[in-house]
Design an enzyme around this catalytic site. Structure first.
Site, mmCIF file in Angstrom:
data_model
loop_
_atom_site.group_PDB
_atom_site.id
_atom_site.type_symbol
_atom_site.label_atom_id
_atom_site.label_comp_id
_atom_site.label_asym_id
_atom_site.label_seq_id
_atom_site.Cartn_x
_atom_site.Cartn_y
_atom_site.Cartn_z
ATOM 1 N N ARG A 1 60.178 63.244 45.251
ATOM 2 C CA ARG A 1 60.126 64.698 44.960
ATOM 3 C C ARG A 1 59.632 65.179 46.140
ATOM 4 O O ARG A 1 58.349 64.936 46.512
ATOM 5 C CB ARG A 1 59.751 64.833 43.692
ATOM 6 C CG ARG A 1 59.853 66.421 43.201
ATOM 7 C CD ARG A 1 59.947 66.619 41.833
ATOM 8 N NE ARG A 1 58.403 66.467 41.290
ATOM 9 C CZ ARG A 1 57.917 66.727 40.136
ATOM 10 N NH1 ARG A 1 59.047 67.177 39.260
ATOM 11 N NH2 ARG A 1 56.769 66.699 39.849
ATOM 12 N N ARG B 1 53.789 66.889 46.216
ATOM 13 C CA ARG B 1 52.712 67.300 45.319
ATOM 14 C C ARG B 1 51.498 66.381 44.949
ATOM 15 O O ARG B 1 52.238 65.183 44.968
ATOM 16 C CB ARG B 1 53.230 67.723 43.827
ATOM 17 C CG ARG B 1 53.160 69.376 43.693
ATOM 18 C CD ARG B 1 53.590 69.942 42.635
ATOM 19 N NE ARG B 1 53.550 69.016 41.286
ATOM 20 C CZ ARG B 1 54.107 69.010 40.140
ATOM 21 N NH1 ARG B 1 55.027 69.817 39.766
ATOM 22 N NH2 ARG B 1 53.944 68.266 39.217
ATOM 23 N N ARG C 1 51.515 59.341 19.227
ATOM 24 C CA ARG C 1 51.538 58.809 20.298
ATOM 25 C C ARG C 1 51.099 57.495 20.375
ATOM 26 O O ARG C 1 51.072 56.509 21.355
ATOM 27 C CB ARG C 1 50.627 59.339 21.358
ATOM 28 C CG ARG C 1 51.582 60.387 22.263
ATOM 29 C CD ARG C 1 50.852 60.778 23.649
ATOM 30 N NE ARG C 1 51.960 61.699 24.431
ATOM 31 C CZ ARG C 1 51.664 62.765 24.767
ATOM 32 N NH1 ARG C 1 50.215 63.048 24.922
ATOM 33 N NH2 ARG C 1 52.424 63.537 25.573
ATOM 34 N N LYS D 1 63.132 64.524 27.831
ATOM 35 C CA LYS D 1 62.932 64.802 26.570
ATOM 36 C C LYS D 1 62.810 66.412 26.056
ATOM 37 O O LYS D 1 63.304 66.672 25.048
ATOM 38 C CB LYS D 1 61.766 64.053 26.169
ATOM 39 C CG LYS D 1 61.229 63.858 24.684
ATOM 40 C CD LYS D 1 60.160 62.774 24.790
ATOM 41 C CE LYS D 1 58.889 63.047 25.539
ATOM 42 N NZ LYS D 1 58.068 63.867 25.135
ATOM 43 N N ARG E 1 50.286 56.609 35.085
ATOM 44 C CA ARG E 1 50.760 57.563 33.943
ATOM 45 C C ARG E 1 51.639 56.841 33.055
ATOM 46 O O ARG E 1 51.541 56.826 31.802
ATOM 47 C CB ARG E 1 51.433 58.849 34.636
ATOM 48 C CG ARG E 1 51.281 59.811 33.431
ATOM 49 C CD ARG E 1 51.366 61.340 34.067
ATOM 50 N NE ARG E 1 51.843 61.539 35.378
ATOM 51 C CZ ARG E 1 53.172 62.356 35.259
ATOM 52 N NH1 ARG E 1 53.526 62.866 34.279
ATOM 53 N NH2 ARG E 1 53.541 62.704 36.607
#
Ligand code: ZN
Length: 220
Positions: free
Chosen positions: A133, A166, A90, A15, A177
């Site tokens: 990742r 990470r 939101r 986005k 999330r």
């Protein structure tokens, strides 16, 4: 021609890249609410100071304060030809607040001047991207075990350092999330759809393709 562009999409959906491109193309500001709030706090603005008092207490900044900060930003000269909103609204409550802000400014309104662009992507794809990742702690290069793996498993191509995951890339954090995101955004999707201003874009595509689709959707 629409003037108010509302971007809805999960973190990692690309986005950000598209909002920047659109802002450049239309020469209108890209208003990212998170950055706007931080800037107001840094600059010690009236509402920035109030916002900081809540953050310091570990509390959420009330919607009324956020609304005032946004209203203040939207009345600036550079917003006269339109703007892109990213990160706000939101929730339905925030969408109602945005409606009130626009009504009180009296320049644009949601129904006629706004378009909500929903970045449609299966969040499972985003979870997989995140958990695959790896990054190099020394030079910062980012790898993806599936789409962009290092030549030697777990070691950086550039500096040969052992790659790390990470902490916030782990699956549990990622899923939580996205769950929060879906819970908040699903009603908003319906809200804008009923208002007749919702447009959908397939976000599981290459960046250039998303951009072409975005331009087509907006008749640019
Ligand atoms: Zn490296």
């Amino acid at each position: 021609m629409k003037k108010v562009f509302i971007f809805l999409g999960p973190p990692g959906s690309g986005k950000g890249t598209q909002t920047s491109r659109l802002a450049d193309k239309l020469s209108i500001p890209h208003i990212d609410t998170g950055s706007l709030l931080r800037k107001n706090i840094q600059d010690n603005t009236e509402y920035g100071i109030i916002a900081k008092s809540y953050i310091d207490k570990g509390q959420l900044v009330p919607l009324e304060v956020v609304s005032n900060i946004i209203k203040d930003r939207l009345t600036k000269d550079d917003c006269s030809q339109g703007y892109i909103l990213d990160g706000f609204p939101r929730s339905i409550e925030q969408a109602e607040a945005l409606k009130d802000i626009l009504d009180s400014i009296g320049k644009f309104n949601l129904k006629d001047d706004a378009v909500a662009i929903y970045f449609n992507i299966d969040t499972e794809i985003l979870v997989q991207r995140l958990i695959n990742r790896r990054s190099c702690p020394k030079c910062g290069t980012i790898y993806n075990l599936i789409s962009n793996p290092p030549k030697i498993m777990d070691y950086c191509d550039i500096c040969d350092t052992k790659l790390v995951t990470r902490k916030d890339d782990n699956e549990k954090t990622a899923r939580a999330r996205f769950e929060t995101y879906e819970k908040e955004t699903a009603p908003l999707y319906e809200y804008f759809k009923q208002m007749g201003i919702l447009k959908e874009i397939e976000a599981d595509n290459p960046i250039s393709e998303i951009w072409e689709n975005l331009k087509a959707i907006l008749s640019l």
